[in-house]
Design a protein around this motif. Structure first.
Motif, PDB file in Angstrom:
ATOM      1  N   SER A   1      -1.828  -8.452   6.154  1.00 20.20           N
ATOM      2  CA  SER A   1      -1.433  -7.220   6.832  1.00 20.20           C
ATOM      3  C   SER A   1      -0.373  -7.512   7.888  1.00 20.20           C
ATOM      4  O   SER A   1      -0.483  -8.492   8.630  1.00 20.20           O
ATOM      5  CB  SER A   1      -2.646  -6.576   7.499  1.00 20.20           C
TER       6      SER A   1
ATOM      7  N   GLU B   1       0.022  -2.956   4.511  1.00 17.07           N
ATOM      8  CA  GLU B   1      -0.936  -3.784   3.782  1.00 17.07           C
ATOM      9  C   GLU B   1      -0.318  -4.357   2.513  1.00 17.07           C
ATOM     10  O   GLU B   1       0.483  -3.696   1.841  1.00 17.07           O
ATOM     11  CB  GLU B   1      -2.160  -2.952   3.408  1.00 17.07           C
TER      12      GLU B   1
ATOM     13  N   SER C   1       0.799  -1.225   0.000  1.00 19.51           N
ATOM     14  CA  SER C   1       0.000   0.000   0.000  1.00 19.51           C
ATOM     15  C   SER C   1       0.828   1.269   0.000  1.00 19.51           C
ATOM     16  O   SER C   1       0.404   2.291  -0.532  1.00 19.51           O
ATOM     17  CB  SER C   1      -0.945  -0.001   1.201  1.00 19.51           C
TER      18      SER C   1
ATOM     19  N   VAL D   1      -1.537  -6.827  -0.982  1.00 17.73           N
ATOM     20  CA  VAL D   1      -2.602  -7.485  -1.729  1.00 17.73           C
ATOM     21  C   VAL D   1      -2.001  -8.190  -2.938  1.00 17.73           C
ATOM     22  O   VAL D   1      -1.167  -7.617  -3.638  1.00 17.73           O
ATOM     23  CB  VAL D   1      -3.664  -6.463  -2.197  1.00 17.73           C
TER      24      VAL D   1
ATOM     25  N   ARG E   1      -5.297 -10.658   0.861  1.00 12.89           N
ATOM     26  CA  ARG E   1      -4.741  -9.560   1.655  1.00 12.89           C
ATOM     27  C   ARG E   1      -4.038 -10.076   2.903  1.00 12.89           C
ATOM     28  O   ARG E   1      -4.590 -10.897   3.632  1.00 12.89           O
ATOM     29  CB  ARG E   1      -5.865  -8.607   2.056  1.00 12.89           C
TER      30      ARG E   1
END
Lengths: 113, 112
Positions: free
Chosen positions: A75, A22, A7, A24, A73
């Protein structure tokens, strides 16, 4: 092509803050990984996940936690950031089985002041 | 458990010269072997991989690596390097789990 997206490329936080990084991936990979990269130390595994809601500690999990609520995802959480967590953080994903390589994001350079 | 040793932390060479980046590993199980490359300000990209078969593995950009089981080595070579090959190179081993174990990296600097 596999795409792993982190991110933020650069992030600056203060000591004691709770920090979220983050990651993805778009290829339905079962496995996801968080590493930190420091000069002269190479890549060290913090945590990895082999399925949704599943996680395993890597070599240096202290001070970190992870969350994987959805398959795409993953984290990384710094519960209370400290200056020694200033580093480059790399996320990777991999399909299970065989000679499947890990695919990496571009990294997040995190500075804790 | 596996471990990886990259014998040189930095390798400076001149353009068009040959280069060898050395990697030794230890493992009690059969392993998969990888070389990754990291260009400045980027993540790691797979360069080549080895599981079995021919001990010489080639990549699309002229690098090759040779698996030597008796010496537990997987050295990376290129007969003629370019400025654009300047990067950090990581050897990695995987065996018995989904985890990769990385070496500490070798910084290749190609000078004009």
């Amino acid at each position: 092509d596999v795409k792993v997206t982190q991110s933020s490329r650069y992030l600056v936080k203060r000591t004691g803050e709770k920090v979220f990084l983050e990651c993805v991936q778009d290829m339905d990979h079962e496995n996801m990984f968080w590493y930190r990269q420091d000069p002269g130390l190479g890549l060290r595994l913090i945590y990895f996940s082999y399925d949704v809601k599943m996680k395993e500690k890597g070599d240096i999990p202290e001070g970190y936690s992870v969350s994987r609520e959805k398959k795409e995802r993953f984290s990384l959480i710094l519960e209370s950031a400290s200056t020694n967590q200033t580093s480059m953080y790399l996320c990777a994903s991999r399909r299970t089985g065989g000679l499947q390589p890990q695919h990496f994001g571009d990294g997040t350079r995190l500075s804790i002041l | 458990a596996q471990s990886v040793t990259q014998l040189d932390s930095q390798v400076p060479v001149f353009e068009e010269a040959p280069v060898e980046l050395r990697c030794n590993y230890s493992s009690s199980v059969s392993v998969y072997l990888f070389w990754y490359v990291q260009y400045p300000n980027q993540g790691l990209q797979l360069l080549l991989k080895y599981l079995s078969g021919s001990t010489l593995v080639e990549s699309i950009n002229g690098f090759e690596a040779e698996f030597n089981k008796s010496q537990t080595s997987f050295h990376l070579r290129k007969p003629s390097v370019h400025i654009s090959d300047t990067a950090e190179y990581f050897c990695a081993v995987q065996g018995g789990s989904e985890k990769l174990v990385f070496g500490k990296g070798t910084k290749l600097t190609v000078n004009p």
